[in-house]
Motif scaffolding. Structure first.
Motif, PDB file in Angstrom:
ATOM      1  N   LEU A   1       0.825  -1.209   0.000  1.00  0.00           N
ATOM      2  CA  LEU A   1       0.000   0.000   0.000  1.00  0.00           C
ATOM      3  C   LEU A   1       0.860   1.261   0.000  1.00  0.00           C
ATOM      4  O   LEU A   1       0.544   2.242  -0.685  1.00  0.00           O
ATOM      5  N   ASP A   2       1.952   1.235   0.745  1.00  0.00           N
ATOM      6  CA  ASP A   2       2.874   2.367   0.758  1.00  0.00           C
ATOM      7  C   ASP A   2       3.427   2.607  -0.643  1.00  0.00           C
ATOM      8  O   ASP A   2       3.498   3.750  -1.102  1.00  0.00           O
ATOM      9  N   GLN A   3       3.791   1.532  -1.337  1.00  0.00           N
ATOM     10  CA  GLN A   3       4.322   1.676  -2.693  1.00  0.00           C
ATOM     11  C   GLN A   3       3.255   2.214  -3.649  1.00  0.00           C
ATOM     12  O   GLN A   3       3.550   3.036  -4.507  1.00  0.00           O
ATOM     13  N   GLN A   4       2.030   1.769  -3.487  1.00  0.00           N
ATOM     14  CA  GLN A   4       0.949   2.289  -4.334  1.00  0.00           C
ATOM     15  C   GLN A   4       0.753   3.787  -4.108  1.00  0.00           C
ATOM     16  O   GLN A   4       0.491   4.536  -5.057  1.00  0.00           O
ATOM     17  N   LEU A   5       0.886   4.226  -2.862  1.00  0.00           N
ATOM     18  CA  LEU A   5       0.800   5.661  -2.575  1.00  0.00           C
ATOM     19  C   LEU A   5       1.972   6.407  -3.202  1.00  0.00           C
ATOM     20  O   LEU A   5       1.806   7.497  -3.749  1.00  0.00           O
ATOM     21  N   ARG A   6       3.160   5.838  -3.137  1.00  0.00           N
ATOM     22  CA  ARG A   6       4.328   6.462  -3.775  1.00  0.00           C
ATOM     23  C   ARG A   6       4.125   6.579  -5.285  1.00  0.00           C
ATOM     24  O   ARG A   6       4.524   7.570  -5.897  1.00  0.00           O
ATOM     25  N   ASP A   7       3.522   5.549  -5.865  1.00  0.00           N
ATOM     26  CA  ASP A   7       3.297   5.536  -7.312  1.00  0.00           C
ATOM     27  C   ASP A   7       2.391   6.667  -7.770  1.00  0.00           C
ATOM     28  O   ASP A   7       2.462   7.077  -8.934  1.00  0.00           O
ATOM     29  N   ILE A   8       1.528   7.144  -6.901  1.00  0.00           N
ATOM     30  CA  ILE A   8       0.644   8.261  -7.273  1.00  0.00           C
ATOM     31  C   ILE A   8       1.100   9.575  -6.631  1.00  0.00           C
ATOM     32  O   ILE A   8       0.330  10.512  -6.489  1.00  0.00           O
ATOM     33  N   ASN A   9       2.360   9.609  -6.223  1.00  0.00           N
ATOM     34  CA  ASN A   9       2.976  10.810  -5.634  1.00  0.00           C
ATOM     35  C   ASN A   9       2.285  11.261  -4.356  1.00  0.00           C
ATOM     36  O   ASN A   9       2.085  12.453  -4.121  1.00  0.00           O
ATOM     37  N   ALA A  10       1.901  10.299  -3.526  1.00  0.00           N
ATOM     38  CA  ALA A  10       1.281  10.592  -2.228  1.00  0.00           C
ATOM     39  C   ALA A  10       2.076   9.886  -1.137  1.00  0.00           C
ATOM     40  O   ALA A  10       1.534   9.157  -0.319  1.00  0.00           O
ATOM     41  N   GLU A  11       3.362  10.102  -1.148  1.00  0.00           N
ATOM     42  CA  GLU A  11       4.288   9.415  -0.253  1.00  0.00           C
ATOM     43  C   GLU A  11       4.058   9.783   1.215  1.00  0.00           C
ATOM     44  O   GLU A  11       3.822  10.944   1.542  1.00  0.00           O
ATOM     45  N   LEU A  12       4.131   8.768   2.069  1.00  0.00           N
ATOM     46  CA  LEU A  12       4.032   8.976   3.510  1.00  0.00           C
ATOM     47  C   LEU A  12       5.429   9.115   4.102  1.00  0.00           C
ATOM     48  O   LEU A  12       6.377   8.516   3.603  1.00  0.00           O
ATOM     49  N   GLU A  13       5.535   9.881   5.171  1.00  0.00           N
ATOM     50  CA  GLU A  13       6.802   9.964   5.887  1.00  0.00           C
ATOM     51  C   GLU A  13       7.110   8.591   6.486  1.00  0.00           C
ATOM     52  O   GLU A  13       6.213   7.890   6.946  1.00  0.00           O
ATOM     53  N   ASP A  14       8.375   8.209   6.497  1.00  0.00           N
ATOM     54  CA  ASP A  14       8.765   6.887   6.961  1.00  0.00           C
ATOM     55  C   ASP A  14       8.426   6.660   8.434  1.00  0.00           C
ATOM     56  O   ASP A  14       7.969   5.577   8.805  1.00  0.00           O
TER      57      ASP A  14
END
Length: 113
Positions: free
Chosen positions: A63-76
């Motif tokens: 899910l984190d990678q899917q968010l990154r793919d749409i430029n909605a990255e979460l802080e680690d």
């Protein structure tokens, strides 16, 4: 093979790469609804939904990678907190140990523990 309904999106593409990017632009949802859906899923996950810890971590990472793919990255560190928040009470000693370790919380640390 391109479906006839998608042919208009790739008909003028000079390369396979260009065709792929055209299809991606048309069909990949990067909007608010997609982001909201991924976040709702991520916030609702708990380990009890999975057969083991590996499956739990894998789903969160996916899910984190899917968010990154749409430029909605979460802080680690926020992702780390989400991983810990979905654990059952049996893991409270681990959470306290991480809290008292005085190290910066990161998802790789949580995964390894």
């Amino acid at each position: 093979m391109v479906q006839p309904s998608s042919f208009s999106h790739v008909r003028n593409s000079a390369t396979g790469y260009e065709a792929w990017n055209n299809l991606k632009t048309v069909y990949e949802d990067r909007g608010l609804c997609r982001r909201l859906g991924l976040l709702r899923t991520l916030f609702g996950i708990n380990m009890e939904q999975f057969s083991d810890m590996e499956a739990y971590i894998l789903r969160i990472t996916d899910l984190d990678q899917q968010l990154r793919d749409i430029n909605a990255e979460l802080e680690d560190d926020f992702l780390s907190v989400l991983m810990l928040s979905g654990l059952p009470p049996d893991y409270d000693p681990l959470i306290m140990a991480l809290e008292n370790s005085n190290t910066k919380l990161c998802s790789e640390t949580v995964k390894s523990k």
